[in-house]
Design an enzyme around this catalytic site. Structure first.
Site, PDB file in Angstrom:
ATOM      1  N   CYS A  56       4.414  13.605  -6.749  1.00  0.00           N
ATOM      2  CA  CYS A  56       3.627  14.651  -7.396  1.00  0.00           C
ATOM      3  C   CYS A  56       2.389  14.015  -8.036  1.00  0.00           C
ATOM      4  O   CYS A  56       2.432  12.879  -8.498  1.00  0.00           O
ATOM      5  CB  CYS A  56       4.466  15.359  -8.452  1.00  0.00           C
ATOM      6  SG  CYS A  56       3.562  16.695  -9.260  1.00  0.00           S
ATOM      7  N   CYS A  85       6.864  21.700  -9.960  1.00  0.00           N
ATOM      8  CA  CYS A  85       6.151  21.870 -11.235  1.00  0.00           C
ATOM      9  C   CYS A  85       4.847  22.651 -11.059  1.00  0.00           C
ATOM     10  O   CYS A  85       4.161  22.942 -12.041  1.00  0.00           O
ATOM     11  CB  CYS A  85       5.881  20.515 -11.887  1.00  0.00           C
ATOM     12  SG  CYS A  85       4.522  19.597 -11.131  1.00  0.00           S
ATOM     13  N   CYS A 143       3.689  15.280 -12.231  1.00  0.00           N
ATOM     14  CA  CYS A 143       4.986  14.915 -12.826  1.00  0.00           C
ATOM     15  C   CYS A 143       5.591  13.688 -12.125  1.00  0.00           C
ATOM     16  O   CYS A 143       4.956  13.085 -11.267  1.00  0.00           O
ATOM     17  CB  CYS A 143       5.952  16.115 -12.804  1.00  0.00           C
ATOM     18  SG  CYS A 143       6.705  16.454 -11.191  1.00  0.00           S
ATOM     19  N   GLY A 188      -1.451  -9.690  12.434  1.00  0.00           N
ATOM     20  CA  GLY A 188      -2.073  -8.384  12.672  1.00  0.00           C
ATOM     21  C   GLY A 188      -2.824  -7.789  11.500  1.00  0.00           C
ATOM     22  O   GLY A 188      -2.775  -6.590  11.286  1.00  0.00           O
ATOM     23  N   HIS A 193       0.822  -1.216   0.000  1.00  0.00           N
ATOM     24  CA  HIS A 193       0.000   0.000   0.000  1.00  0.00           C
ATOM     25  C   HIS A 193       0.858   1.268   0.000  1.00  0.00           C
ATOM     26  O   HIS A 193       0.372   2.336   0.366  1.00  0.00           O
ATOM     27  CB  HIS A 193      -0.966  -0.018   1.196  1.00  0.00           C
ATOM     28  CG  HIS A 193      -2.008  -1.086   1.090  1.00  0.00           C
ATOM     29  ND1 HIS A 193      -2.853  -1.442   2.122  1.00  0.00           N
ATOM     30  CD2 HIS A 193      -2.357  -1.902   0.048  1.00  0.00           C
ATOM     31  CE1 HIS A 193      -3.662  -2.413   1.731  1.00  0.00           C
ATOM     32  NE2 HIS A 193      -3.367  -2.717   0.480  1.00  0.00           N
ATOM     33  N   CYS A 236       4.474  20.849  -5.540  1.00  0.00           N
ATOM     34  CA  CYS A 236       5.679  20.388  -6.265  1.00  0.00           C
ATOM     35  C   CYS A 236       6.327  21.570  -6.993  1.00  0.00           C
ATOM     36  O   CYS A 236       5.673  22.578  -7.272  1.00  0.00           O
ATOM     37  CB  CYS A 236       5.237  19.326  -7.274  1.00  0.00           C
ATOM     38  SG  CYS A 236       6.570  18.596  -8.222  1.00  0.00           S
TER      39      CYS A 236
HETATM   40  N1  APR Z   1      -0.921  -7.878  17.540  1.00  0.00           N
HETATM   41  C1  APR Z   1      -1.439  -8.602  16.500  1.00  0.00           C
HETATM   42  N2  APR Z   1      -2.616  -8.308  15.919  1.00  0.00           N
HETATM   43  C2  APR Z   1      -3.306  -7.254  16.395  1.00  0.00           C
HETATM   44  C3  APR Z   1      -2.834  -6.464  17.463  1.00  0.00           C
HETATM   45  C4  APR Z   1      -1.587  -6.811  18.041  1.00  0.00           C
HETATM   46  N3  APR Z   1      -1.062  -6.124  19.048  1.00  0.00           N
HETATM   47  N4  APR Z   1      -3.749  -5.490  17.703  1.00  0.00           N
HETATM   48  C5  APR Z   1      -4.736  -5.653  16.812  1.00  0.00           C
HETATM   49  N5  APR Z   1      -4.471  -6.718  16.021  1.00  0.00           N
HETATM   50  C6  APR Z   1      -5.263  -7.238  14.892  1.00  0.00           C
HETATM   51  C7  APR Z   1      -6.745  -6.986  14.958  1.00  0.00           C
HETATM   52  O1  APR Z   1      -7.401  -8.034  15.648  1.00  0.00           O
HETATM   53  C8  APR Z   1      -7.137  -6.936  13.492  1.00  0.00           C
HETATM   54  O2  APR Z   1      -7.488  -8.225  13.013  1.00  0.00           O
HETATM   55  O3  APR Z   1      -4.819  -6.534  13.758  1.00  0.00           O
HETATM   56  C9  APR Z   1      -5.860  -6.479  12.784  1.00  0.00           C
HETATM   57  C10 APR Z   1      -5.907  -5.063  12.243  1.00  0.00           C
HETATM   58  O4  APR Z   1      -6.823  -5.027  11.197  1.00  0.00           O
HETATM   59  P1  APR Z   1      -7.081  -3.706  10.341  1.00  0.00           P
HETATM   60  O5  APR Z   1      -7.219  -2.538  11.249  1.00  0.00           O
HETATM   61  O6  APR Z   1      -8.225  -3.998   9.431  1.00  0.00           O
HETATM   62  O7  APR Z   1      -5.714  -3.506   9.545  1.00  0.00           O
HETATM   63  P2  APR Z   1      -5.275  -4.124   8.151  1.00  0.00           P
HETATM   64  O8  APR Z   1      -5.735  -5.526   8.015  1.00  0.00           O
HETATM   65  O9  APR Z   1      -3.827  -3.838   8.014  1.00  0.00           O
HETATM   66  O10 APR Z   1      -6.079  -3.215   7.127  1.00  0.00           O
HETATM   67  C11 APR Z   1      -5.844  -3.377   5.753  1.00  0.00           C
HETATM   68  O11 APR Z   1      -7.136  -1.455   5.221  1.00  0.00           O
HETATM   69  O12 APR Z   1      -7.700   0.658   5.845  1.00  0.00           O
HETATM   70  C12 APR Z   1      -6.982  -0.064   4.960  1.00  0.00           C
HETATM   71  O13 APR Z   1      -5.094   0.543   3.706  1.00  0.00           O
HETATM   72  C13 APR Z   1      -5.498   0.252   5.018  1.00  0.00           C
HETATM   73  O14 APR Z   1      -3.607  -1.247   4.884  1.00  0.00           O
HETATM   74  C14 APR Z   1      -4.863  -1.033   5.486  1.00  0.00           C
HETATM   75  C15 APR Z   1      -5.895  -2.072   5.036  1.00  0.00           C
END
Ligand code: APR
Length: 241
Positions: A123, A145, A126, A182, A115, A143
């Site tokens: 920019c 430009c 450009c 996570g 991401h 920028c």
């Molecule tokens: N350790 C491990 N996991 C954890 C912890 C922790 N300390 N704290 C929270 N979590 C878990 C939550 O249970 C949840 O399942 O991390 C996850 C976070 O989920 P999201 O907030 O949905 O994050 P992510 O999956 O990275 O989101 C994906 O969504 O908003 C967009 O572009 C943004 O990259 C992001 C994408």
């Protein structure tokens, strides 16, 4: 449980991590979903889409500047550091949805930022692109430009950088073990990466205090935080060196 995964890590020729906001939660960087998630307080559609940006670039930039300050002041936590330490012993690839740059700062060298990065600015017109670690005095920044700059991140509705995405698919499709840390696996196409690994017969492990849509198809789900579980796993791994 940890001993079993540590054995598999020793046998593995390629270890792939898929990470999301949860790995950085213990560095003080909030997640998006869940009880303290950013999307509870803010409206994703007003802040993280290209239309929102062109409608009101100042508001979108103010939000990114606040997050940039927090991210630049934060430090990699023991979860990030354990992943970097593992790379000293085994081929480790990190496919991350995070834009915070923490995996590189922790020391992992094969990081695929699906991401983009909040620390990189580009920019809107450009080819200008740069790493900016300081705050901007005026928002939106402009920028040389004459057009407005934007964070080098992927907003909802935008496609992933194709070279990074294809490389990530390749790593996911060829790993022996995938550790999903996570992430709620709510966002496509990054949430397909575990499916590619599974199709290759990889051992699937999840580290997340909560269940995800892929929990049922994991070989093992560790219901713990990343900063607790990953250093513990590393200890078991190093015990057998
Ligand atoms: N350790 C491990 N996991 C954890 C912890 C922790 N300390 N704290 C929270 N979590 C878990 C939550 O249970 C949840 O399942 O991390 C996850 C976070 O989920 P999201 O907030 O949905 O994050 P992510 O999956 O990275 O989101 C994906 O969504 O908003 C967009 O572009 C943004 O990259 C992001 C994408």
């Amino acid at each position: 449980m940890f001993r079993r995964i540590a054995d598999k890590l020793h046998q593995a020729e390629k270890i792939v991590f898929v990470t999301g906001a949860g790995i950085s939660q213990e560095s003080g960087i909030p997640t998006f979903r869940g009880k303290d998630g950013l999307w509870r307080k803010y409206d994703a559609m007003k802040l993280a889409t290209i239309d929102a940006f062109y409608e009101n670039p100042k508001i979108v930039w103010e939000w990114y500047e606040e997050r940039r300050k927090n991210i630049l002041a934060a430090k990699p936590n023991p979860g990030h550091l354990a992943m970097a330490e593992l790379e000293k012993h085994k081929p480790v690839h990190v496919l991350t949805q995070n834009i915070d740059g923490m995996h590189k700062r922790a020391g992992n060298t094969k990081v695929y930022e699906l991401h983009g990065s909040i620390i990189t600015i580009k920019c809107t017109v450009c080819d200008f692109k740069d790493t900016v670690m300081t705050s901007f005095s005026e928002l939106p920044p402009v920028c040389k430009c004459g057009n407005i700059l934007r964070p080098d991140v992927v907003w909802f509705g935008e496609s992933l950088p194709q070279n990074v995405w294809h490389a990530a698919i390749q790593q996911a499709s060829s790993c022996d073990i995938m550790i999903v840390v996570g992430t709620s696996l709510a966002v496509s196409p990054a949430n397909l990466l575990p499916v590619y690994a599974q199709q290759n017969g990889a051992i699937m492990v999840e580290v997340n205090p909560e269940e995800t849509p892929m929990s049922v198809s994991m070989d093992l789900s560790i219901r713990s935080s990343a900063a607790k579980a990953l250093p513990e796993l590393l200890l078991y791994f190093k015990d057998k060196l």
